[in-house]
Design an enzyme around this catalytic site. Structure first.
Site, PDB file in Angstrom:
ATOM      1  N   LYS A 194       2.453   3.189  11.208  1.00 23.40           N
ATOM      2  CA  LYS A 194       1.852   2.250  12.151  1.00 23.40           C
ATOM      3  C   LYS A 194       2.406   0.855  11.854  1.00 23.40           C
ATOM      4  CE  LYS A 194      -1.106   0.216  14.997  1.00 23.40           C
ATOM      5  NZ  LYS A 194      -0.813  -1.205  14.656  1.00 23.40           N
ATOM      6  N   GLU A 233      -5.197 -17.409  -0.056  1.00 28.83           N
ATOM      7  CA  GLU A 233      -3.816 -17.211   0.371  1.00 28.83           C
ATOM      8  C   GLU A 233      -3.613 -17.879   1.727  1.00 28.83           C
ATOM      9  OE1 GLU A 233      -0.658 -13.595   0.235  1.00 28.83           O
ATOM     10  OE2 GLU A 233      -2.522 -13.181   1.309  1.00 28.83           O
ATOM     11  N   GLU A 264      -1.045  -2.759  -1.342  1.00 29.03           N
ATOM     12  CA  GLU A 264      -0.294  -3.927  -1.812  1.00 29.03           C
ATOM     13  C   GLU A 264      -0.779  -5.087  -0.969  1.00 29.03           C
ATOM     14  OE1 GLU A 264       1.752  -6.979  -1.907  1.00 29.03           O
ATOM     15  OE2 GLU A 264       3.258  -5.851  -0.768  1.00 29.03           O
ATOM     16  N   VAL A 303      -6.477   1.519  16.626  1.00 32.46           N
ATOM     17  CA  VAL A 303      -5.657   2.728  16.694  1.00 32.46           C
ATOM     18  C   VAL A 303      -5.157   3.083  15.296  1.00 32.46           C
ATOM     19  CG1 VAL A 303      -3.464   3.670  17.548  1.00 32.46           C
ATOM     20  CG2 VAL A 303      -5.008   2.474  19.110  1.00 32.46           C
ATOM     21  N   GLY A 304      -4.752   2.075  14.539  1.00 27.88           N
ATOM     22  CA  GLY A 304      -4.334   2.320  13.165  1.00 27.88           C
ATOM     23  C   GLY A 304      -5.474   2.801  12.287  1.00 27.88           C
TER      24      GLY A 304
END
Length: 489
Positions: free
Chosen positions: A185, A393, A261, A222-223
């Protein structure tokens, strides 16, 4: 620089076939440097994702992919050849859809991963320790014992937009080499490099139907089907810590294994004996690709004894960073990938100013670039490490300079972070730099500019920077199950 024309692939790859979305819908792929629509790509639906998951499950359970190692190696070599044949089209495509400076495609954005992300895992198929013997057991009669490594099964791979090709091939190499099947994806901001890969697999390799599926979609839910579906055995995700936590939470119902990650807020420690004139210009690398890299060293730690000197050099460095047109070979910092990302970065900058950090360079949208989602290379000094700027971040071209008292204080500040992905230490004494590096709680760290990158190098982080490692032997083992066997001697 004039880049070649390229023809994008708008279709999905599901069960070995290049297909439109099940409802015929598409979504726009937009150039972040110009805000112009580049073209369309099929907008995968939940039904498309379910078909892809089913295909990956069948290909693993019923096909030869999991057991025929020589076949896997041959297929990976075929894919490598196919990718190399379209290297320059892929380069132009990445610049267009990701806004990456073209110079970066000759490094981590394309050429570095293309060199070994598939070839190293393919070679390791023959070298990996698939089985090892244990000493005979004697608990209930003498028994032979062995440990065997087997593929996990069907993997869901979710890829970010900042280094899309690099992350994709560094997932596919180990996943496929170890005998797994996969549903990929890509991020909706950068779909074409993934759909191109799907076309190359379908047209130029013997990879069986269902082993690799590529489902692009503008809908993040969807993912999420990958996370919810019990037919998927592991989620391999690279992206934000917030999304990584959601994947763990949503996957808990099926005890989904995860490789994550995630984000980083890496520190660059410059010791008081370092050559500031030689070392500090390297801090500008944190603005590479508009700061859109999780391992970039965005916290610059300077000793109080030389703080004013360091700030003066850094001010000149950041003010001189070339930014703008990503097709210019001299550009280091291009656009943010989207208007949304630009606005997020601007909000971080505005908050830092409100919190009392001293802005010395940049701080907003460049007046001379009226099109594209650009943010100026930005430098804050006198930053408190407890501030949002130092703890969160930003994922933009924003550097924060923080003073420290001594080596112990530098280590304390570097480790005072929810993240632990990467970093750097610089000293005239390699021994001193290595000693400090050993005290920093991160998954990777460079000493005096040493680069650790490579397909054979396990990459990942501590704490909120993730779980597991990508690449290296550890990365291969991420995609295996361990089986213990015993039988009468």
């Amino acid at each position: 620089m004039t880049l070649p024309a390229f023809t994008p692939e708008p279709r999905l790859l599901i069960d070995g076939k290049l297909v439109e979305s099940s409802d015929g819908s598409t979504f726009d792929n937009v150039n972040p440097a110009t805000e112009e629509v580049l073209g369309q790509v099929a907008n995968g639906t939940k039904a498309d994702m379910q078909r892809a998951i089913g295909a990956a499950r069948r290909a693993f359970d019923e096909g030869v992919w999991a057991t025929d190692r020589a076949f896997r190696r041959r297929c990976l070599e075929q894919l490598q050849t196919a990718l190399e044949s379209e290297r320059e089209q892929l380069r132009a495509e990445l610049v267009a859809e990701a806004g990456t400076p073209v110079a970066l495609t000759y490094a981590a954005q394309l050429d570095w991963p293309l060199a070994d992300a598939l070839t190293w895992p393919a070679a390791m198929i023959d070298e990996f320790e698939w089985e090892r013997e244990l000493p005979d057991g004697n608990l209930m009669g003498r028994a032979k014992r062995a440990v065997r490594k087997e593929p996990i099964g069907a993997i869901g791979a979710v890829v970010p937009w900042n280094f899309p090709f690099e992350v994709t091939v560094n997932k596919l190499g180990p996943i496929l080499a170890m005998g797994n099947t996969v549903v990929l994806k890509p991020a909706p901001d950068t779909p074409w490099n993934a759909t191109r890969l799907g076309r190359l697999i379908a047209e130029h390799t013997e990879i069986p139907a269902g082993v690799v599926n590529v489902v692009a979609s503008a809908d993040h839910l969807v993912g999420e089907e990958l996370t919810l579906d019990p037919r998927i055995d592991l989620i391999s995700f690279t992206g934000s810590t917030t999304t990584g936590k959601r994947i763990m939470e949503r996957g808990a119902a099926t005890l989904k294994r995860v490789f994550l990650e995630l984000g980083g807020k890496s520190a660059m420690i410059v010791c008081d004996d370092a050559d500031f004139a030689a070392v500090l210009p390297g801090a500008g690398i944190a603005c590479m690709h508009a700061g859109q890299g999780c391992a970039l060293q965005t916290r610059i730690l300077l000793p109080r004894s030389r703080y004013a000197e360091g700030v003066e050099i850094l001010t000149q460095v950041v003010a001189g960073i070339p930014y703008g047109d990503p097709t210019d070979l001299g550009t280091l910092s291009g656009p943010q990938v989207s208007a949304l990302q630009r606005d997020r970065v601007q909000a971080h900058i505005d908050r830092a100013i409100a919190d009392g950090a001293r802005l010395v360079v940049g701080g907003g949208r460049p007046a001379h670039l009226t099109r594209g989602w650009f943010i100026e290379p930005t430098l804050f000094v006198d930053v408190d490490n407890s501030s949002a700027l130092a703890q969160q971040e930003v994922f933009g071209p924003v550097l924060a300079v923080i003073p420290y008292d001594d080596d112990a204080d530098a280590v304390r500040i570097a480790n005072d972070s929810p993240y632990g992905l990467s970093g750097g230490v610089y000293s005239a004494s390699t021994e001193r730099a290595l000693r400090l590096a050993g005290q920093i709680r991160t998954g990777s760290i460079g000493v005096n500019g040493g680069l650790w990158y490579g397909a054979d190098a396990p990459y990942g982080g501590y704490r909120s920077s993730g779980i597991g490692r990508q690449n290296g032997i550890e990365g291969l083992e991420m995609y295996t199950e361990t089986k213990l066997l015993g039988w009468p001697a």
